[in-house]
Design an enzyme around this catalytic site. Structure first.
Site, PDB file in Angstrom:
ATOM      1  CE1 TYR A 117      -4.310   1.493   0.332  1.00  0.00           C
ATOM      2  CE2 TYR A 117      -3.086   2.910   1.578  1.00  0.00           C
ATOM      3  CZ  TYR A 117      -4.297   2.563   1.018  1.00  0.00           C
ATOM      4  OH  TYR A 117      -5.195   3.416   0.998  1.00  0.00           O
ATOM      5  CE  LYS A 118       4.622   1.037   5.222  1.00  0.00           C
ATOM      6  NZ  LYS A 118       5.963   0.645   5.840  1.00  0.00           N
TER       7      LYS A 118
END
Length: 647
Positions: free
Chosen positions: A25-26
């Site tokens: 998700y980063k």
């Protein structure tokens, strides 16, 4: 109803975001290390085949050119990512400048250390692959066989010291030797241990094998124990690494670049491990991606060119009040303007206002696919794929839902909250077919489920739809139909992968020329330009016939209108009582108003329209349906133009 550019971007951390622990998700930084084999077979040029498209470079040269082109692109498009080049199997050894002769890693030559590529790195690699400047005799194969465990351990040290905190670290191995340790089980075992160390470190090993006409690359001999594949990430992919073949019509360089580009950028999910509730008590987890996104030139930093060498500007931002006093972050208040007054909120109150429930995707019903109109697509769709990390068996349930929606030609209607502080939306869950299917309209998109955001009642404006009456087809329409049918794209489908954005490519070319001190290009390759010769060859005759038919119809229509006006003007010239001719009308000068089209044309030819009064000009122009606004010169010019076009 139109979506804003920043709606699908993640907000900053001070906006009350949830704590994100998922690596996918980063915003990940990527580190890629090329490990290229230097051997006699890699240096051997291909056989001359007489074909202009055949390979002319050796496998080693093609691999270095590939790394050079990838580095050129990354220095512009991905300025924060790292890249390096490691040669193994060389006679000389070098690890780093302070490592002497690299005795710790024999026959491994670190040509370019893993770092953010700079102009000097690109120039050095360019001199090696294009100018054939190998003054240091780097590309000389060693007499002793290379020990793969040393190469893998060397790569381990490079990643550990240079990219310890990177979310994506990958090792690209380019070689034509499928069994570097034939008959040596101890060496194979040592290499497998080093590969496992890299895997535990989070480094993904990607193999780009090169095969020959007389020899096929066999992965089972050595590399099956070296490459660790993620079963969840490669679900449904039965093929292993794509093999680039040397010596055929498709050049080895293009094949290598194509294979590496397919794995160059790691997949970055829009959301990760989102609960997907199909029914009460039935929940799976999914990941979301945005495959279609408009690319624009991104400005990553400011550059100062006032000195001999361009430098990156270190910018600082400070918030000040009217008295030029620096305002601390604790003094700031956020609020909304309501009724002419500003209503301020505390940070925790703002965070509470944004909470619309936990992140989730919950099906609330199903509809026929035909019930969702095309205008309901108001934002970019999100592609979802099952994830086994939270709920085991998610892939099987997801596949069953996908097959059922395809079979019944239905879509799901769901409540969708992507993040804790995201705005909730209603989405339609569309199934997409297998891209290998001939009936698939988008073979460049994967098979699965898509979340199509739907508008709320407040988003839809009330517009009065005015539908034009249907016109029957005439010979012009029939003739143009032949033109359109002969100008169809292949398979009547637009494939965006074949048409790079010309403005974006031109932007990158200019940046590359400035960064590398090269000459500014004068032209660019624009694949969106029409192929005029091919168009003329296909439909040139049809277009000529259509043009003649259009001209004939225009002449017939113009003659009919002129005859109609002449007939109407003739009726107007027969009044009940004959009017007494004026002095100007009986005068030989003929400066009076023209009562018919013939008189008007004669006055235009004699140049006497300008002698009429403004009132006379306006009377004539009003009877012809011409605008009467403006001064006399404008009226005369407008009337002369009408006479030239219609008489």
């Amino acid at each position: 109803m139109s979506w804003r550019k920043d709606e699908d971007e993640r907000p900053d951390g001070d906006e009350g975001d949830e704590e994100l622990d998922e690596n996918d998700y980063k915003t990940q930084k990527d580190a890629v290390l090329f490990a290229i084999d230097v051997s006699k077979s890699m240096l051997k040029p291909p056989q001359a085949m007489g074909d202009k498209k055949a390979d002319k470079d050796s496998a080693l040269t093609a691999a270095l050119k590939c790394a050079y082109q990838i580095m050129q692109r990354r220095i512009i498009s991905q300025p924060r990512d790292m890249m390096g080049v490691l040669l193994f199997g060389t006679e000389k050894s070098k690890f780093r400048d302070d490592s002497g002769n690299g005795t710790g890693y024999p026959h491994c030559y670190l040509l370019s250390d893993l770092d953010i590529p700079g102009a000097e790195d690109v120039k050095k690699l360019k001199a090696l692959v294009e100018d054939d400047e190998d003054e240091d005799e780097i590309m000389v194969p060693s007499k002793e066989p290379v020990v793969m465990s040393n190469m893998l351990f060397c790569a381990n040290q490079v990643f550990t010291t240079n990219a310890a905190n990177f979310g994506s670290r990958r090792l690209f191995i380019v070689t034509d030797n499928d069994d570097p340790h034939a008959g040596d089980k101890q060496a194979k075992s040592s290499a497998a241990v080093r590969a496992k160390d890299l895997y535990d470190l989070g480094v993904v090993i990607e193999l780009f094998p090169i095969s020959r006409e007389d020899k096929k690359f066999d992965l089972s001999k050595f590399y099956d124990d070296i490459i660790y594949r993620d079963p969840a990430a490669e679900a449904g992919q039965s093929e292993g690494p794509k093999t680039s073949k040397s010596g055929d019509g498709l050049t080895l360089l293009n094949s290598l670049i194509s294979n590496i580009n397919s794995k160059q950028t790691p997949k970055r999910s829009y959301f990760s491990n989102l609960p997907f509730e199909l029914a009460p008590g039935i929940t799976i987890s999914v990941k979301g991606y945005i495959p279609l996104h408009r690319q624009t030139p991104s400005r990553s930093c400011y550059v100062y060119e006032g000195e001999e060498q361009a430098q990156v500007v270190q910018s600082e931002t400070a918030q000040v009040d009217f008295a030029a006093r620096t305002v601390e972050k604790s003094e700031l208040r956020k609020g909304y303007k309501f009724g002419g007054e500003h209503i301020c909120f505390k940070p925790e109150e703002l965070a509470e206002l944004k909470q619309m429930g936990k992140k989730t995707l919950r099906i609330i019903g199903f509809k026929k696919r035909s019930k969702i109109p095309s205008w309901a697509s108001v934002k970019k769709s999100v592609f979802i794929f099952p994830s086994e990390e939270q709920y085991v068996g998610s892939t099987r349930v997801f596949s069953a839902l996908w097959q059922k929606l395809l079979k019944d030609d239905k879509v799901g209607i769901a409540w969708f909250v992507a993040r804790e502080n995201a705005h909730p939306v209603m989405v339609a869950i569309f199934p997409s077919g297998n891209p290998d299917n001939e009936e698939a309209n988008t073979p460049y998109l994967p098979a699965g489920l898509w979340l199509c955001p739907l508008p709320f009642a407040d988003d839809v404006r009330s517009v009065d739809h005015v539908t034009a009456p249907a016109r029957p087809a005439d010979e012009l329409t029939d003739q143009m139909r032949q033109v359109i049918q002969n100008l169809q794209l292949p398979k009547a489908m637009y494939d965006p992968r074949k048409y790079p954005n010309p403005s974006l490519q031109w932007h990158y070319k200019i940046l590359q020329a400035k960064a590398l001190d090269e000459e500014t290009p004068n032209s660019m390759d624009d694949l969106t330009l029409p192929k005029y010769r091919q168009i003329d060859k296909r439909v040139g005759g049809y277009l000529a016939e259509w043009k003649e038919m259009l001209a004939q119809k225009a002449r017939d229509l113009q003659n009919n209108r002129a005859f109609k006006r002449e007939f109407e003007d003739g009726d107007d010239e027969r009044p009940a009582k004959r009017a007494k001719p004026t002095k100007k009308a009986t005068n030989g000068g003929g400066a009076g108003p023209a009562n018919s089209n013939a008189d008007l044309k004669k006055a235009h030819e004699q140049g006497t329209l300008g002698k009429m009064t403004v009132a006379e000009l306006k009377d004539i122009m009003a009877s012809k349906g011409i605008s009467t606004a403006g001064r006399k010169a404008e009226l005369v010019e407008r009337l002369e133009q009408w006479v030239e076009e219609n008489l």
